[in-house]
Design a protein around this motif. Structure first.
Motif, PDB file in Angstrom:
ATOM      1  N   UNK A 114      26.083  -1.664 -46.231  1.00  0.00           N
ATOM      2  CA  UNK A 114      27.211  -1.521 -47.147  1.00  0.00           C
ATOM      3  C   UNK A 114      27.882  -0.158 -47.011  1.00  0.00           C
ATOM      4  N   UNK A 115      27.081   0.880 -46.857  1.00  0.00           N
ATOM      5  CA  UNK A 115      27.604   2.246 -46.888  1.00  0.00           C
ATOM      6  C   UNK A 115      27.931   2.821 -45.515  1.00  0.00           C
ATOM      7  N   UNK A 116      27.610   2.097 -44.459  1.00  0.00           N
ATOM      8  CA  UNK A 116      27.857   2.611 -43.109  1.00  0.00           C
ATOM      9  C   UNK A 116      29.337   2.896 -42.861  1.00  0.00           C
ATOM     10  N   UNK A 117      30.215   2.133 -43.547  1.00  0.00           N
ATOM     11  CA  UNK A 117      31.657   2.329 -43.361  1.00  0.00           C
ATOM     12  C   UNK A 117      32.129   3.690 -43.852  1.00  0.00           C
ATOM     13  N   UNK A 118      31.353   4.362 -44.702  1.00  0.00           N
ATOM     14  CA  UNK A 118      31.740   5.684 -45.205  1.00  0.00           C
ATOM     15  C   UNK A 118      31.541   6.768 -44.150  1.00  0.00           C
ATOM     16  N   UNK A 119      30.794   6.452 -43.085  1.00  0.00           N
ATOM     17  CA  UNK A 119      30.553   7.375 -41.968  1.00  0.00           C
ATOM     18  C   UNK A 119      29.926   8.684 -42.450  1.00  0.00           C
ATOM     19  N   UNK A 120      28.909   8.565 -43.310  1.00  0.00           N
ATOM     20  CA  UNK A 120      28.163   9.725 -43.767  1.00  0.00           C
ATOM     21  C   UNK A 120      26.704   9.577 -43.309  1.00  0.00           C
ATOM     22  N   UNK A 121      25.885  10.558 -43.575  1.00  0.00           N
ATOM     23  CA  UNK A 121      24.483  10.522 -43.169  1.00  0.00           C
ATOM     24  C   UNK A 121      23.655   9.848 -44.259  1.00  0.00           C
ATOM     25  N   UNK A 122      23.022   8.722 -43.917  1.00  0.00           N
ATOM     26  CA  UNK A 122      22.217   7.962 -44.870  1.00  0.00           C
ATOM     27  C   UNK A 122      20.742   8.280 -44.640  1.00  0.00           C
ATOM     28  N   UNK A 123      20.073   8.704 -45.688  1.00  0.00           N
ATOM     29  CA  UNK A 123      18.666   9.098 -45.602  1.00  0.00           C
ATOM     30  C   UNK A 123      17.831   8.128 -46.422  1.00  0.00           C
ATOM     31  N   UNK A 124      16.791   7.565 -45.814  1.00  0.00           N
ATOM     32  CA  UNK A 124      15.914   6.606 -46.492  1.00  0.00           C
ATOM     33  C   UNK A 124      14.741   7.296 -47.184  1.00  0.00           C
ATOM     34  N   UNK A 125      14.322   6.718 -48.312  1.00  0.00           N
ATOM     35  CA  UNK A 125      13.074   7.104 -48.968  1.00  0.00           C
ATOM     36  C   UNK A 125      12.489   5.834 -49.575  1.00  0.00           C
ATOM     37  N   UNK A 126      11.218   5.546 -49.282  1.00  0.00           N
ATOM     38  CA  UNK A 126      10.601   4.296 -49.737  1.00  0.00           C
ATOM     39  C   UNK A 126       9.820   4.458 -51.042  1.00  0.00           C
ATOM     40  N   UNK A 127       9.860   5.632 -51.642  1.00  0.00           N
ATOM     41  CA  UNK A 127       9.160   5.865 -52.913  1.00  0.00           C
ATOM     42  C   UNK A 127       9.770   7.066 -53.614  1.00  0.00           C
ATOM     43  N   UNK A 128       9.420   7.217 -54.893  1.00  0.00           N
ATOM     44  CA  UNK A 128       9.900   8.371 -55.628  1.00  0.00           C
ATOM     45  C   UNK A 128       9.370   9.663 -55.049  1.00  0.00           C
TER      46      UNK A 128
END
Length: 227
Positions: free
Chosen positions: A23-37
Motif C-alpha cells: 500500500x505504501x510503496x507508492x510513497x517512495x519512502x523507506x519502509x522499516x519492518x518490526x514484528x513486535x513492540x
C-alpha cells in the motif's frame, strides 16, 4: 539529493506487513519492518521516523503498551502513531487508542487509498520539519561566525543570507500549500496542529533572518526552538 523519510510498520503477522508495504510503496519512502513492540522500540533507538503504523493486537507487548513506551521517551514522543486493529470493541477501545497517544485509530480492513493519504500527510510534515532544522542550523553557523563566511566558503555574508532567505522562502511556500491542503481535506486535528506548529517555527526563523539584514539595527536574533 532529498533524503527519504522512514516509516515504521509494526505487526506480528508477516502477511500484514507485506500488505502495508504494498500500500505504501507508492510513497517512495523507506519502509522499516518490526514484528513486535520490542523490535519497534529497538529500531526507534537509532533511527528517526516520520510516522509509525502500529498493530494493536500483538503477543507479549501489545500496541497500547508499545505506544506508552514510545511516548515516554523524549526522542520519540512526538512521532505520530496510527493504530491499526482487526477488532472493534466500541468507543471505549477507540478512546484507549487515542489516550495512548495515537493520532488516528483505523480498523481493518481499511481503505488503502485513505491510509496512504493519511501517512503521506505526516511524511510531508516530517520533511518540512527537516528542512526547517537545516535552515536553522545554517543560520546558527552564520551567527556563531560573527557574520563571517565559514572556512573554505568564498561567499560574502550578504550572499549567504540571501541563499538562506531563498531556501526558507521555498519551505514557507510548501508549508503554506500543505496547510491549505489540510484545510480543504478536513484532515485530522493532530495533522492540522502539527502544520500550525511548523508555520510558527518558520515565522520565528524568518524574523531572525530579517533581523540580520543590513540596516535593520537589530542585535543577534534569538533562533526559534526546534522542539
Amino acid at each position: 539529493m532529498v533524503q527519504k523519510a522512514k516509516i515504521l510498520l509494526v505487526d506480528d503477522r508477516p502477511e500484514n506487513l507485506l500488505a502495508l508495504e504494498a500500500i505504501l510503496s507508492a510513497l517512495d519512502q523507506t519502509l522499516v519492518r518490526a514484528s513486535s513492540g520490542e523490535e519497534a522500540l529497538k529500531a526507534l533507538l537509532t533511527d528517526d521516523f516520520a510516522v509509525i503504523l502500529l498493530d494493536v493486537q500483538m503477543p507479549g507487548m501489545d500496541g497500547f503498551e508499545t505506544a506508552a513506551h514510545i511516548k515516554r521517551r523524549e526522542r520519540t514522543r512526538d512521532i505520530p502513531i496510527i493504530f491499526l486493529t482487526a477488532i472493534n470493541h466500541g468507543p471505549h477501545h477507540t478512546f484507549r487508542g487515542y489516550a495512548a497517544g495515537a493520532v488516528d485509530y483505523i480498523s481493518k480492513p481499511f481503505d488503502p487509498w485513505v491510509l496512504r493519504a493519511k501517512v503521506s500527510v505526516f511524511v510531508e510534515l516530517y520533511m518540512k520539519n527537516c528542512q526547517l532544522r537545516e535552515q536553522a542550523a545554517l543560520l546558527r553557523l552564520q551567527l556563531e561566525g560573527g557574520g563571517q563566511a565559514g572556512a573554505g566558503d568564498s561567499r560574502e555574508p550578504a550572499g549567504l543570507l540571501a541563499e538562506l532567505s531563498a531556501r526558507l522562502a521555498a519551505v514557507e511556500e510548501q508549508a503554506e500549500a500543505l496547510s491549505k491542503q489540510l484545510d480543504d481535506d478536513s484532515a485530522d486535528a493532530a495533522a492540522v496542529a502539527t502544520a500550525a506548529h511548523l508555520e510558527r517555527k518558520l515565522t520565528g526563523l524568518r524574523r531572525a533572518l530579517d533581523a540580520l539584514e543590513p540596516g535593520t539595527g537589530g542585535g543577534t536574533p534569538r533562533l526559534p526552538s526546534q522542539s
